[in-house]
Design an enzyme around this catalytic site. Structure first.
Site, mmCIF file in Angstrom:
data_model
loop_
_atom_site.group_PDB
_atom_site.id
_atom_site.type_symbol
_atom_site.label_atom_id
_atom_site.label_comp_id
_atom_site.label_asym_id
_atom_site.label_seq_id
_atom_site.Cartn_x
_atom_site.Cartn_y
_atom_site.Cartn_z
ATOM 1 C CB SER B 167 -0.871 0.635 1.795
ATOM 2 O OG SER B 167 -2.133 1.022 0.955
ATOM 3 N NE ARG B 237 -8.563 1.773 11.193
ATOM 4 C CZ ARG B 237 -7.257 0.748 10.546
ATOM 5 N NH1 ARG B 237 -6.980 1.701 9.292
ATOM 6 N NH2 ARG B 237 -7.012 0.345 11.147
ATOM 7 C CG ASP B 328 -6.791 -4.291 -3.124
ATOM 8 O OD1 ASP B 328 -7.363 -2.823 -2.847
ATOM 9 O OD2 ASP B 328 -5.115 -3.739 -2.493
ATOM 10 C CG HIS B 361 -5.655 -2.200 0.526
ATOM 11 N ND1 HIS B 361 -4.895 -2.340 -0.974
ATOM 12 C CD2 HIS B 361 -5.319 -1.445 1.126
ATOM 13 C CE1 HIS B 361 -3.622 -1.319 -0.085
ATOM 14 N NE2 HIS B 361 -3.527 -0.932 0.356
ATOM 15 C CG ASP B 362 -7.115 -5.276 5.557
ATOM 16 O OD1 ASP B 362 -6.652 -3.869 5.139
ATOM 17 O OD2 ASP B 362 -8.018 -5.072 6.547
#
EC number: 2.3.1.31
Lengths: 384, 384
Positions: B167, B237, B328, B361-362
């Site tokens: 990232s 968040r 992602d 994405h994680d």
């Protein structure tokens, strides 16, 4: 008047007698409904189409408003070239259009919990004489539909040729067909679902958190205080707006173009990219026309909505038209397909059309030309 | 100590001499860098891998912290079964792991603008003796890399066997290879991009708006006031967290399960769905460990980052490993593929691996086992 237009149409209001029972166990008294009608009611009162709006719509679905508000419901990508005061689904409703007012009597109401004339959190609570605010009950899509039915009863309409809507409007159409299966001939369910997917539940939760964490929200009792949770609702609208569009459509419209044209300005406070500026504009125009508590309640209601398949498909008697859009990732086509499959397995009449279009969930407001023949054919073939 | 662990590692600090020039034209004096190292520096000082963290990481990349904070960096889906105080990339760094500390000297720093030991907006401004707050300059990924390079110079390391990160960390690796092409042998760029897509720019803008619209932000000067924009950063968040995951992974983990188990409670204030409760938990634990101004600055920096292809590919001399994940949608595989294509067209050594994995994405933090052989092989084959 331009061809196909219903002309200038003003929103009217009607007060429901008695009280409206709600799913939560409470009820609402003196419910007012804002509505518009287009076309002519047949002598047999059998040509009625109820059009249901989505989260940010209102009763003004077609034609020009005689008294247009500064901020119209056609915003975002739909704002371009939209005349001031035009209805949110004007491209679909009118003589010769998808919902043909030469043939149908189209009725559009602002939904229960709304902020555009129908009783909602900003309305006066008859018990206190003050705006409901935090006292407004949590409502459901079934409550909205119960309100619409009570309203139509006042017009002495007890059977609908069709119920139609996109997104939350499509949920209302589905709810009509399951709650009152013998009173609806056809439903038109566009970019909608039988149950919001968990990611959609999350987006809605984030939008509500943003509003409720704004200190100006004041637990919902901000009316008359001179403060409103505009900051939080602006963020909620930004979140919503991005989920309504697709990544490719944002890339095509804005790319990574800078506001300043050339150099970075190295600022946190000001938009650097055009898409940032666009988002701010969407937020600021939305907060001028929409009530934050209405946003909370409608978001909650659409999150709750759940038709259990395949059982619900057994109940539905209406012919069903489902339309979905390839790039809609908030209400993905797979949900419409699931409903379609369940209906077909139950031996019900149903059509499913997947339109390949790039604008995400907002396609239902933008791709009117491509929806028109599908809806027209469906309503012509049917017993509507 | 479990096999493959680097053991207990404490974060150290080093003050840079002189001042650090920034892209915005300003400079920072007395920059402090928080860092950890794992493994042994070779006599030739040629076995160094710099690991760069993403937005919410810190210098504690591997091993156990001797003094673990209450909230760790391994949160979200990665929180399950993570020992307290474990480094954010512990699965990738250690003896026999992807970044093999039996062979390499792995260096991890908290990035410039951070809030975990390296100089950032919450640090003391030497000009005033008070926290920088609104006086902290807007920084870029190139500034972060300039800081990392100045730090490594203090360790008398002037050439890197590799720079690696996911990232925003991957952006730093790319920036290293373009700014200092003759000082980097290899880069490992995971779930990253040469330029965030417009939808990603929008998500970041929304997160920043949420923080800056919180009245407790106070223009950035909230330190010492007893108030901090926790409400706004919590929403930021939540937005970030959902964009880091995929819709199917949310559906699989939470479905539409209710908090109460059975019936709806008809409430706006309390979570009804498990996914709503999960989001609140993510928000509240994040605000306890992270500084809002750091969030703003890092979000701005990663939005700015842009390598112009194919020109940048001509500049890069490092062997390049690109890894992307099928699900992602924030840093879509297409970006990694574009970089790969540009490098190959320029005759550079590059590998691109697309890992089919569901967690969005994680994945770069979750799919360590599947990244390990790819990274190991790449670093073994190379001149690292």
């Amino acid at each position: 008047m331009s061809p196909g237009s219903v002309g200038t149409v003003a929103t009217q209001h009607l007060d429901l007698p008695g009280s409206l029972p709600l799913d939560c166990g409470r009820s609402l008294r003196r419910v007012r409904v804002a509505y518009e009608t287009y076309g002519t009611l047949s002598p047999a009162r059998d040509n009625v189409i109820l059009v249901c709006h989505a989260l940010s719509g209102d009763a003004h679905a077609a034609g020009l408003s005689p008294d247009p508000p500064p901020e119209g419901t056609r915003d975002g990508f739909a704002a371009a070239a939209s005349p001031k005061g035009i209805g949110w689904w004007d491209g679909m409703i009118g003589p010769g259009k998808a919902f043909d007012t030469d043939r149908f009597f189209v009725v559009s109401t602002n939904l229960l919990g709304g902020c555009r004339g129908t009783t909602g959190p900003s309305s006066t609570d008859p018990d206190t004489g003050r705006p409901y605010g935090s006292a407004f009950p949590v409502i459901t899509v079934a409550d909205m539909v119960r309100c619409e039915r009570a309203f139509l009863a006042e017009l002495r309409i007890d059977r609908l040729a069709a119920v139609a809507g996109g997104s939350l409007g499509g949920m209302q159409a589905l709810e009509w067909a399951t709650s009152y299966p013998d009173q609806v001939n056809n439903i038109v369910v566009i970019a909608s679902t039988h149950a919001l997917q968990p990611q959609g539940v999350a987006w809605n939760a984030i939008a509500r958190e943003s509003i409720m964490r704004d200190p100006a929200w004041q637990g919902g009792d901000y009316y008359g205080t001179g403060r409103a949770p505009d900051a939080g609702m602006g963020v909620a609208r930004m979140v919503g707006h991005i989920t309504y569009l697709s990544a490719p459509s944002l890339a095509e419209k804005f790319g990574r173009r800078l506001q300043s044209g050339g150099d970075l300005r190295y600022t946190l406070h000001e938009p650097e990219f055009e898409v940032e500026s666009y988002l701010r504009h969407q937020a600021s125009s939305f907060v001028r026309r929409f009530d934050a508590n209405t946003y909370l309640h409608l978001s909650r209601a659409l999150t709750y909505f759940q038709l259990d398949l395949p059982a619900a498909a057994e109940t539905i008697m209406a012919r069903t038209l489902l339309i979905a859009f390839s790039s809609d990732w908030l209400y993905p086509p797979s949900a419409s397909e699931e409903i379609f499959d369940a209906l077909r397995k139950s031996g019900k009449e149903a059509e499913f059309h997947l339109i390949d279009a790039p604008y995400g969930h907002d396609c239902f407001l933008l791709e009117e030309a491509r929806q028109t023949p599908i809806v027209r054919d469906f309503l012509t073939e049917g017993r509507a």
